[in-house]
Design an enzyme around this catalytic site. Sequence first.
Site, PDB file in Angstrom:
ATOM      1  N   ASP A 192     -14.994 -22.892  32.647  1.00 46.65           N
ATOM      2  CA  ASP A 192     -15.529 -21.555  33.185  1.00 46.65           C
ATOM      3  C   ASP A 192     -14.286 -20.567  33.726  1.00 46.65           C
ATOM      4  O   ASP A 192     -13.542 -21.406  34.545  1.00 46.65           O
ATOM      5  CB  ASP A 192     -16.592 -21.916  34.303  1.00 46.65           C
ATOM      6  CG  ASP A 192     -17.863 -22.206  33.746  1.00 46.65           C
ATOM      7  OD1 ASP A 192     -18.093 -22.586  32.728  1.00 46.65           O
ATOM      8  OD2 ASP A 192     -18.841 -22.396  34.508  1.00 46.65           O
ATOM      9  N   ASP A 233     -30.762 -19.100  30.696  1.00 45.66           N
ATOM     10  CA  ASP A 233     -30.626 -19.703  31.592  1.00 45.66           C
ATOM     11  C   ASP A 233     -31.965 -19.583  32.688  1.00 45.66           C
ATOM     12  O   ASP A 233     -32.428 -18.423  32.768  1.00 45.66           O
ATOM     13  CB  ASP A 233     -29.482 -18.962  32.582  1.00 45.66           C
ATOM     14  CG  ASP A 233     -28.258 -18.880  31.947  1.00 45.66           C
ATOM     15  OD1 ASP A 233     -28.105 -19.869  31.175  1.00 45.66           O
ATOM     16  OD2 ASP A 233     -27.374 -17.894  31.826  1.00 45.66           O
TER      17      ASP A 233
END
Length: 237
Positions: free
Chosen positions: A8, A129
């Site tokens: 990330d 998500d």
Amino acid sequence: MRIYPAIDIKDGKCVRLLQGRFSDVTVFGDNPADTAKKWESLGGEFIHVVDLDGALKGRGVNEEIIRGICAAVSVPVQTGGGIRSMEDIKSRLNCGVNRVIIGTKAVSDSEFVKRAVDEYGEKIVIGIDAKDGMVAVEGWEKTSDFTAVDFAKKMESLGVKTIVYTDIATDGTLQGPNVAAMAEMVKSTGLDVIASGGVGDISHIAALKDTGVEGVIVGRALYTGNVNLADALKAAE
């Protein structure tokens, strides 16, 4: 089952968030390309990269870094964060990535997904998500009206083959994935499901293997040393 080591990117660094909160950031490295090389050298077969700045700002922010990651490794790379247009997809693919993950934009614009799949086929992955079973958008700051499974079925009807399914409540916690949710997604659709969120030890990977998911994204646990990549690969075989 495949293991996807996660990178990330925020402010050019390799970080992890807790439950998707941008206020809860841990920096694990200054050079994402070096991190990618490390995971490849330890047997990683596919690198999962998220442009967190891009997810928040709705545009690609860290493309040069993503280009550097792709140049540094010979294994395929998939990436998401801030993909809002056909031009965004094209520019990510031009960075050398193998697959582009569309999240927020897929929820608001199914026509866009259809166009993307028609043009790029299996290079398009949808990121779903979920917060309490509902699809979250815009860097997980908002919740939509779709259940994760219903939305996945809609994406499947548009020709999507692969999804990354993240359970936000478990993400970054190391407390274990939402195995039931992943199993339900596999059972309810014909999609390749990549599970994301909550992996904290090898037993969690073994539990996910029983659900029939195509792969598992492992993030924080690799960085903290809770999971050794070689052991994870063995558990996934």
